[in-house]
Scaffold this motif. Sequence first.
Motif, PDB file in Angstrom:
ATOM      1  N   SER A  38       1.347  -1.266  -0.171  1.00 19.34           N
ATOM      2  CA  SER A  38       0.010   0.249   0.207  1.00 19.34           C
ATOM      3  C   SER A  38       0.742   1.661  -0.181  1.00 19.34           C
ATOM      4  CB  SER A  38      -0.897   0.397   1.652  1.00 19.34           C
ATOM      5  OG  SER A  38      -1.869  -0.909   1.466  1.00 19.34           O
ATOM      6  N   ALA A  39      -0.245   2.221   0.039  1.00 21.90           N
ATOM      7  CA  ALA A  39       0.732   3.842   0.214  1.00 21.90           C
ATOM      8  C   ALA A  39       1.710   3.945   1.778  1.00 21.90           C
ATOM      9  CB  ALA A  39       0.081   4.811   0.388  1.00 21.90           C
ATOM     10  N   THR A  44      -2.236   7.926   1.925  1.00 23.41           N
ATOM     11  CA  THR A  44      -3.882   7.898   0.953  1.00 23.41           C
ATOM     12  C   THR A  44      -4.144   9.216   1.886  1.00 23.41           C
ATOM     13  OG1 THR A  44      -3.421   5.469   0.548  1.00 23.41           O
ATOM     14  CG2 THR A  44      -5.894   6.691  -0.028  1.00 23.41           C
ATOM     15  N   GLU A 123       0.833   4.475  -3.848  1.00 23.71           N
ATOM     16  CA  GLU A 123       1.375   3.301  -3.744  1.00 23.71           C
ATOM     17  C   GLU A 123       2.393   3.017  -4.836  1.00 23.71           C
ATOM     18  OE1 GLU A 123      -2.195   3.702  -3.557  1.00 23.71           O
ATOM     19  OE2 GLU A 123      -2.229   2.203  -1.757  1.00 23.71           O
ATOM     20  N   PHE A 192      -4.669  -2.066  -4.376  1.00 28.67           N
ATOM     21  CA  PHE A 192      -5.573  -1.019  -4.346  1.00 28.67           C
ATOM     22  C   PHE A 192      -5.340  -0.148  -5.536  1.00 28.67           C
ATOM     23  CE2 PHE A 192      -6.152   4.039  -3.653  1.00 28.67           C
ATOM     24  CZ  PHE A 192      -6.959   4.094  -3.231  1.00 28.67           C
ATOM     25  N   ARG A 219     -11.684   2.437  -0.264  1.00 32.08           N
ATOM     26  CA  ARG A 219     -10.107   2.524   0.242  1.00 32.08           C
ATOM     27  C   ARG A 219     -10.048   1.241   0.450  1.00 32.08           C
ATOM     28  NH1 ARG A 219      -8.873   7.341   2.212  1.00 32.08           N
ATOM     29  NH2 ARG A 219      -6.879   5.781   3.246  1.00 32.08           N
ATOM     30  N   GLU A 220      -8.715   1.073   1.255  1.00 32.00           N
ATOM     31  CA  GLU A 220      -8.210  -0.327   1.874  1.00 32.00           C
ATOM     32  C   GLU A 220      -7.481  -1.862   1.250  1.00 32.00           C
ATOM     33  OE1 GLU A 220      -6.809  -0.089   4.563  1.00 32.00           O
ATOM     34  OE2 GLU A 220      -7.711   2.313   4.841  1.00 32.00           O
ATOM     35  N   GLY A 221      -8.172  -1.020  -0.430  1.00 31.96           N
ATOM     36  CA  GLY A 221      -8.655  -2.596  -0.747  1.00 31.96           C
ATOM     37  C   GLY A 221      -7.264  -2.434  -1.798  1.00 31.96           C
ATOM     38  N   SER A 222      -6.367  -2.598  -0.911  1.00 31.00           N
ATOM     39  CA  SER A 222      -4.821  -3.489  -0.806  1.00 31.00           C
ATOM     40  C   SER A 222      -4.985  -4.926  -0.477  1.00 31.00           C
ATOM     41  CB  SER A 222      -3.843  -2.951  -0.410  1.00 31.00           C
ATOM     42  OG  SER A 222      -3.079  -1.729  -1.009  1.00 31.00           O
TER      43      SER A 222
HETATM   44  N1  ASP Z   1      -3.144   2.715   0.428  1.00 23.45           N
HETATM   45  C1  ASP Z   1      -4.921   2.364   0.368  1.00 23.45           C
HETATM   46  C2  ASP Z   1      -5.712   2.917   1.652  1.00 23.45           C
HETATM   47  O1  ASP Z   1      -5.145   4.116   2.566  1.00 23.45           O
HETATM   48  C3  ASP Z   1      -5.201   1.589   0.030  1.00 23.45           C
HETATM   49  C4  ASP Z   1      -4.682   0.367   1.569  1.00 23.45           C
HETATM   50  O2  ASP Z   1      -4.246   1.054   2.400  1.00 23.45           O
HETATM   51  O3  ASP Z   1      -5.539  -0.439   0.770  1.00 23.45           O
HETATM   52  O4  ASP Z   1      -7.199   3.434   1.625  1.00 23.45           O
END
Ligand code: ASP
Length: 441
Positions: A38-39, A44, A123, A192, A219-222
């Motif tokens: 992820s980032a 993000t 990312e 993501f 969001r949080e898609g990694s």
């Molecule tokens: N960087 C993205 C986020 O913070 C994806 C992830 O972290 O999963 O939503």
Amino acid sequence: MKVFKFGGASVNSADAVRNMAHIVQTHLESEPLVVVVSAMGKTTNLLEKLVPGSPECETQGQALRKQLEDYHLGIANGLIPNDKELVGKIQSLLHELDETIATLQPLSEHYNYNYDQVVSFGELISTTIIAHYLNHHGINTQWADARKLVVTDNHFREGRVDWTETAERWRAMSEQWSTEGGAPQVLLTQGFIAGAKEEDDNLQFSIFNLQFSTTTLGREGSDYSAAILAYCLGAESVTIWKDVPGFLNADPKFFPDTVKINEIPYDEAIELAYYGASVIHPKTVKPLQNMGIPLYIRSFIHPEAKGSVIGNYHIISPETPLYIFRNNQILLSVYPRDYSFIAEDNLQVIFGILSKIGVRVNLMQNSALSFSICVDNNPQLIGRLIEELKSMFRVRYNENLQLVTIRYYTQQVIDRIVAGRPILLEQRSRLTEQIVVPLDK
Ligand code: ASP
Ligand code: MG
């Protein structure tokens, strides 16, 4: 082949990246290890504010852009001091980001498109730094561009995966390794982010005169990215490295004495994600279940510890109640104005409004004269929702509530959670108890 996923918290500083690299190093095998990243840290969130059309972009844009640069250069310098090549790579991505921002139009109808073109740089930068560092460290790492390997439609901010095309691209890449005889030790790619399939993208082509549009998976898609790759590669397992020891029976923020669950059936994990458990992204488990690929959740702080595994089990182990807390809930009750009953026709109107505004219902209940829903109190959406509902119904609402879902409940456990608070709504099935209570006593 194994897939590892590292989230923002596991790569938020030079020390964190070193720790991550150490975990990767100790798990190298003859086949390439696929690593999804992820980032870094909260990048993000920062990039969201640089999206043209967002309120902060105008006022704080310059300061945020500087913060972004300082943060990543700081990490790079902490990893390999004075590495001109690495600094150059970061600068060139930042330059590309500036150019992207400059070409985007701050129109609300372009917002989702703009969002994906900008936030995806988090990312891109993180994986560029990490790939460079791993190679510098003697780990043969190939950087792979997820925008060209994960194919979605052009539903920006929530791309829907084209599984056939994505699998085809991964197959082509692994074939290339075997024919050219040069499989890397690590294949490092971005979580993501993805790319829109060209034929779905004609609109964007014509508007922006671009050859290529980046999409994101939400969001949080990694975690979901890791599952997509594992599915397409027929991987033997996925491991998500987190800052918790595994899958806990409650969020430690809300609960003092959590229990680690060692084994979780796929269906149970899907249910828990649906009810709002935040350990893994809700879309992650299904593709893995379809292929029978186990999903490990392990601690990057204690990488030697065993963690949890989601897989082909019948029951959770150890058997213990599981809790999911959702705060900042609002309970809306809707009554027909004409004193008619709540029936299918009214429900159809209500659901039409909910779906149009995009409000997800966390819990609902109807009686003859009213219909109640518990939803996240997102001020932008809820204001509009109440307004629209009011044009047809009488609406009452209650704010500052908590929705608690308890799987494998007992009365004793419910009493402990309720702790004397009045219960505003309750629903009980064989395995699941859901209650809506005021957040404070
Ligand atoms: N960087 C993205 C986020 O913070 C994806 C992830 O972290 O999963 O939503
Ligand atoms: Mg993140």
